[in-house]
Design an enzyme around this catalytic site. Structure first.
Site, PDB file in Angstrom:
ATOM      1  N   ASP A  94      28.928  31.567  41.449  1.00  0.00           N
ATOM      2  CA  ASP A  94      29.717  32.808  41.443  1.00  0.00           C
ATOM      3  C   ASP A  94      29.210  33.674  40.288  1.00  0.00           C
ATOM      4  OD1 ASP A  94      31.414  31.986  43.565  1.00  0.00           O
ATOM      5  OD2 ASP A  94      32.521  30.718  42.168  1.00  0.00           O
ATOM      6  N   TYR A 123      24.844  30.999  51.421  1.00  0.00           N
ATOM      7  CA  TYR A 123      25.021  32.177  50.566  1.00  0.00           C
ATOM      8  C   TYR A 123      23.701  32.925  50.403  1.00  0.00           C
ATOM      9  CZ  TYR A 123      26.866  35.071  46.886  1.00  0.00           C
ATOM     10  OH  TYR A 123      27.263  36.142  46.161  1.00  0.00           O
ATOM     11  N   LYS A 127      31.040  41.200  35.745  1.00  0.00           N
ATOM     12  CA  LYS A 127      31.594  42.055  34.676  1.00  0.00           C
ATOM     13  C   LYS A 127      31.413  41.393  33.305  1.00  0.00           C
ATOM     14  CE  LYS A 127      34.976  44.329  37.547  1.00  0.00           C
ATOM     15  NZ  LYS A 127      36.284  44.180  38.162  1.00  0.00           N
TER      16      LYS A 127
HETATM   17  C1  SAM Z   1      28.821  31.755  45.651  1.00  0.00           C
HETATM   18  S1  SAM Z   1      29.262  30.163  46.212  1.00  0.00           S
HETATM   19  C2  SAM Z   1      27.685  29.437  46.649  1.00  0.00           C
HETATM   20  C3  SAM Z   1      27.827  28.220  47.530  1.00  0.00           C
HETATM   21  C4  SAM Z   1      26.523  27.494  47.905  1.00  0.00           C
HETATM   22  N1  SAM Z   1      25.897  26.902  46.744  1.00  0.00           N
HETATM   23  C5  SAM Z   1      25.562  28.418  48.624  1.00  0.00           C
HETATM   24  O1  SAM Z   1      24.533  28.766  48.029  1.00  0.00           O
HETATM   25  O2  SAM Z   1      25.836  28.782  49.779  1.00  0.00           O
HETATM   26  C6  SAM Z   1      29.683  29.300  44.696  1.00  0.00           C
HETATM   27  C7  SAM Z   1      30.487  28.031  44.948  1.00  0.00           C
HETATM   28  O3  SAM Z   1      30.674  27.325  43.718  1.00  0.00           O
HETATM   29  C8  SAM Z   1      31.987  26.761  43.717  1.00  0.00           C
HETATM   30  N2  SAM Z   1      32.329  26.541  42.297  1.00  0.00           N
HETATM   31  C9  SAM Z   1      32.565  27.505  41.371  1.00  0.00           C
HETATM   32  N3  SAM Z   1      32.817  26.964  40.170  1.00  0.00           N
HETATM   33  C10 SAM Z   1      32.702  25.609  40.338  1.00  0.00           C
HETATM   34  C11 SAM Z   1      32.845  24.509  39.443  1.00  0.00           C
HETATM   35  N4  SAM Z   1      33.113  24.707  38.138  1.00  0.00           N
HETATM   36  N5  SAM Z   1      32.704  23.268  39.944  1.00  0.00           N
HETATM   37  C12 SAM Z   1      32.412  23.085  41.253  1.00  0.00           C
HETATM   38  N6  SAM Z   1      32.263  24.094  42.140  1.00  0.00           N
HETATM   39  C13 SAM Z   1      32.398  25.342  41.684  1.00  0.00           C
HETATM   40  C14 SAM Z   1      32.836  27.775  44.436  1.00  0.00           C
HETATM   41  O4  SAM Z   1      34.011  27.198  45.002  1.00  0.00           O
HETATM   42  C15 SAM Z   1      31.877  28.285  45.518  1.00  0.00           C
HETATM   43  O5  SAM Z   1      32.007  27.576  46.729  1.00  0.00           O
END
Ligand code: SAM
Length: 224
Positions: free
Chosen positions: A133, A205, A137
């Site tokens: 993610d 993604y 910002k």
């Molecule tokens: C933008 S998505 C990308 C998902 C995947 N890696 C892709 O490329 O399609 C980021 C993912 O990281 C997960 N995530 C965010 N912070 C995390 C954390 N601290 N531990 C585990 N998962 C996390 C979110 O729930 C989300 O599904």
């Protein structure tokens, strides 16, 4: 080790989406507990141990698993629908409580940072952070997974020479990865690739990002 005080000890963003269907409920109540990471015993005899952080729909994790059957993989995701998406691909409908689970795959359905704090030192050969993610910002930099204070936490669990793969399509995050990791004495890395290198499975993604006209960057950082 504990969470550094400057990194929020909680997650932001969604853990739950829309209501789960009965099959998804069963995957979470019956299959997930059987696959939940509970120590490195499952990795005994494996050639390597890898961790994926934030696997989203799970397609990257499952591709890694298929291509590397001797490798033990811990896959972490906090979003319930993501967990269900991965589980649905490996657990047949109606067999949530009984289907054999992959011997070399375990899931961590919580903040991956908590797992990093609890793993033994030098226990991982690779870590994958695919399209984290971005939190673009400036006031949200502390929410980004890549953060100056997470580097020693990651470095502790990686073996010397271990690889940390990172991909991002967000220009702010791309600059941030360089700003945080490039000066670190804990990691060294070549310039990022602008096309997905061979051996890197695609992610959902990433496909959306490319379709939207963004250019992902792909890094391999080596634990010094
Ligand atoms: C933008 S998505 C990308 C998902 C995947 N890696 C892709 O490329 O399609 C980021 C993912 O990281 C997960 N995530 C965010 N912070 C995390 C954390 N601290 N531990 C585990 N998962 C996390 C979110 O729930 C989300 O599904």
């Amino acid at each position: 080790m504990e969470f550094p005080t400057s990194i929020p000890n909680r997650l932001y963003g969604r853990r739950r989406g829309h209501k789960l269907r009965p099959r998804q409920e069963l995957l979470l109540t019956e299959a997930l507990p059987r696959m939940r990471f509970a120590g490195l015993d499952f990795a005994a005899g494996a050639s390597q141990t890898w961790l994926e952080v934030g696997f989203g729909g799970g397609e990257h994790t499952l591709a890694l698993m298929a291509a590397n059957p001797d490798t033990a993989i811990i896959a972490s995701e906090v979003y319930e629908h993501g967990l269900c998406s991965l589980l649905t691909q490996i657990i047949p409908d109606g067999q949530e409580a009984t289907a054999p689970i992959p011997a070399r795959l375990r899931l961590w359905p919580e903040d991956a940072r908590a797992l990093l704090l609890s793993l033994p030192e030098a226990s991982l050969d690779r870590m994958f952070l695919m399209f984290p993610d971005p939190w673009p910002k400036a006031r949200h930099t502390k929410r980004r997974f890549v953060h100056p204070e997470i580097l020693p936490i990651v470095a502790r669990v990686l073996k010397p020479g271990a690889i940390w793969r990172i991909a991002s399509d967000d220009p702010t995050y791309q600059g941030w990865v360089e700003e945080v990791l490039r000066p670190s004495p804990l990691f060294r890395g070549a310039e990022p690739a602008r096309a997905r290198p061979p051996g890197w499975p695609p992610t959902r993604y990433e496909a959306k990002a490319i379709e939207a006209g963004r250019t992902p960057l792909y890094w391999e950082w080596v634990r010094v």
